[in-house]
Design a protein around this motif. Sequence first.
Motif, short mmCIF file in Angstrom:
data_model
loop_
_atom_site.label_atom_id
_atom_site.label_comp_id
_atom_site.label_asym_id
_atom_site.label_seq_id
_atom_site.Cartn_x
_atom_site.Cartn_y
_atom_site.Cartn_z
N PRO A 35 0.81 -1.23 0.00
CA PRO A 35 0.00 0.00 0.00
C PRO A 35 0.84 1.28 0.00
CG PRO A 35 -0.59 -1.42 1.87
CD PRO A 35 0.52 -2.09 1.15
N ASP A 36 2.08 1.21 0.55
CA ASP A 36 2.94 2.41 0.54
C ASP A 36 3.68 2.56 -0.79
OD1 ASP A 36 4.76 0.36 0.68
OD2 ASP A 36 5.60 0.92 2.63
N GLY A 37 3.51 1.59 -1.68
CA GLY A 37 4.14 1.68 -3.00
C GLY A 37 5.62 1.32 -3.01
N PHE A 82 -2.15 -7.05 2.42
CA PHE A 82 -1.36 -6.24 3.35
C PHE A 82 -2.25 -5.58 4.39
CE2 PHE A 82 0.81 -6.26 -0.71
CZ PHE A 82 2.15 -6.43 -0.37
N THR A 83 -1.68 -5.32 5.57
CA THR A 83 -2.36 -4.41 6.50
C THR A 83 -2.23 -3.01 5.90
OG1 THR A 83 -0.29 -4.33 7.76
CG2 THR A 83 -2.06 -5.72 8.64
N LYS A 84 -3.08 -2.09 6.37
CA LYS A 84 -3.13 -0.74 5.82
C LYS A 84 -1.78 -0.03 5.90
CE LYS A 84 -6.54 2.98 5.78
NZ LYS A 84 -5.77 4.20 6.01
N ASP A 85 -1.04 -0.29 7.00
CA ASP A 85 0.27 0.37 7.17
C ASP A 85 1.38 -0.30 6.35
OD1 ASP A 85 0.78 -1.98 8.55
OD2 ASP A 85 0.79 -1.05 10.54
N GLY A 86 1.05 -1.43 5.71
CA GLY A 86 2.03 -2.11 4.86
C GLY A 86 3.10 -2.87 5.62
N GLU A 87 2.93 -3.01 6.94
CA GLU A 87 3.97 -3.68 7.73
C GLU A 87 3.77 -5.19 7.82
OE1 GLU A 87 4.71 -1.82 11.51
OE2 GLU A 87 4.78 0.18 10.58
N VAL A 100 0.39 -15.15 8.67
CA VAL A 100 0.54 -13.69 8.77
C VAL A 100 1.99 -13.39 9.14
CG1 VAL A 100 -0.24 -11.58 9.93
CG2 VAL A 100 -1.89 -13.41 9.44
N TRP A 101 2.59 -12.47 8.39
CA TRP A 101 4.02 -12.19 8.50
C TRP A 101 4.31 -10.74 8.82
CZ3 TRP A 101 6.78 -16.69 7.20
CH2 TRP A 101 6.09 -17.64 6.43
N GLN A 102 5.47 -10.52 9.45
CA GLN A 102 6.04 -9.17 9.55
C GLN A 102 7.02 -9.05 8.39
OE1 GLN A 102 8.73 -8.42 12.88
NE2 GLN A 102 7.72 -6.45 13.18
N PHE A 125 -7.51 -7.65 4.99
CA PHE A 125 -7.55 -7.25 6.39
C PHE A 125 -8.64 -6.20 6.62
CE2 PHE A 125 -3.09 -8.71 6.33
CZ PHE A 125 -2.98 -9.32 7.57
N THR A 126 -9.13 -6.12 7.87
CA THR A 126 -9.93 -4.96 8.25
C THR A 126 -8.99 -3.77 8.34
OG1 THR A 126 -9.63 -5.71 10.52
CG2 THR A 126 -11.82 -6.00 9.58
N ARG A 127 -9.56 -2.57 8.39
CA ARG A 127 -8.74 -1.36 8.47
C ARG A 127 -7.84 -1.35 9.69
NH1 ARG A 127 -12.62 3.36 6.44
NH2 ARG A 127 -12.45 2.91 4.24
N ASP A 128 -8.38 -1.85 10.83
CA ASP A 128 -7.57 -1.86 12.06
C ASP A 128 -6.57 -3.02 12.10
OD1 ASP A 128 -9.12 -4.09 12.64
OD2 ASP A 128 -10.35 -3.08 14.15
#
Length: 321
Positions: A35-37, A82-87, A100-102, A125-128
């Motif tokens: 998501p962060d490109g 991805f999670t919203k933060d891309g982490e 699920v991975w970091q 994923f959900t937003r949270d």
Amino acid sequence: YQRRVREEDETYPKRKDKSISFGQKSHPEIARFSPDGQHLITGSVDGFIEVWDFLTGQLRHLKYQDEDKFMMHDSAVLSLAFTKDGEHLATGDKDGKIKVWQISSGRCLRRFMKAHGSGVTSLQFTRDGFKLLSSSFDQTVRIHGLKSGKTLKIFRGHTSYVNDALWSQNGAQIISAGSDGSIRIWDAKTTECVHTFQPGNLVSEVPIHSVSVMPRNQEQLVICNRSNTVYIMNLQGQVIKSFSNSKTKDGDFLCCTVSPKGEWIYCVAEDHTLYCFSTIFNRLEHIIKLSEREVIGIGHHPHANLICTYNDEGELSLWKP
């Protein structure tokens, strides 16, 4: 680089910029931009998950990748999100497992070993980031809890493979697409199916490959099925617009993606060609021959004019204007 591309007008790709060759035995089944490109991540038929620098076409220099310790599954990776933060990254495989991975460390944080009875076709994923939505060849859609590590909800009603599922904007509903030719809208709390419809009033069951939300209008869906037409529909099942390549032979679409602002819909057909439809001018603007082989999938960068496509021979291509 990022600031500059954010202001680019949306336009269709015209040329191949880079190619990554995997070889047939390890071809990607799924590829998505973060998501962060920053990254492109692939999941392959041999179970490997790889993080790429798409500017160079090389693997990203991450400690675990440099040491040949890749994120991986025991069977083909079919889906990722991805999670919203891309982490964090969720990956689903052919056997119905979800991990699920970091991304920064390559550590596996959660395993859902019996998430589904067969292959996991999509994840979101959900937003949270606390819940994960999945669809499967086992004809169900499910919600899993990241904290509990348990499956929380099961949505039953599709009569064939479920190929895609997503949350509605407010998270109150689930939208799913199946090989039974139907789009289903579900109540996320009760798991009740509240609405079912088929694109384009079709008599027969035409498998639906994907459903996505129009970026600037969350009440509209882009629906790609095995026909030569892609549809924009509302949540009530009415067709707002449709785009066709008008081909009677080898014209059926296999996959599609929507540009970040929703100005373009890109569809790949059985003729290995990319059809670029403008939603502003409501017409087919451009076509590109992508490959001599069957194209498996397509993905769009979150804010640049950059598309990736990948075929069954193991070539991933990046396309630019």
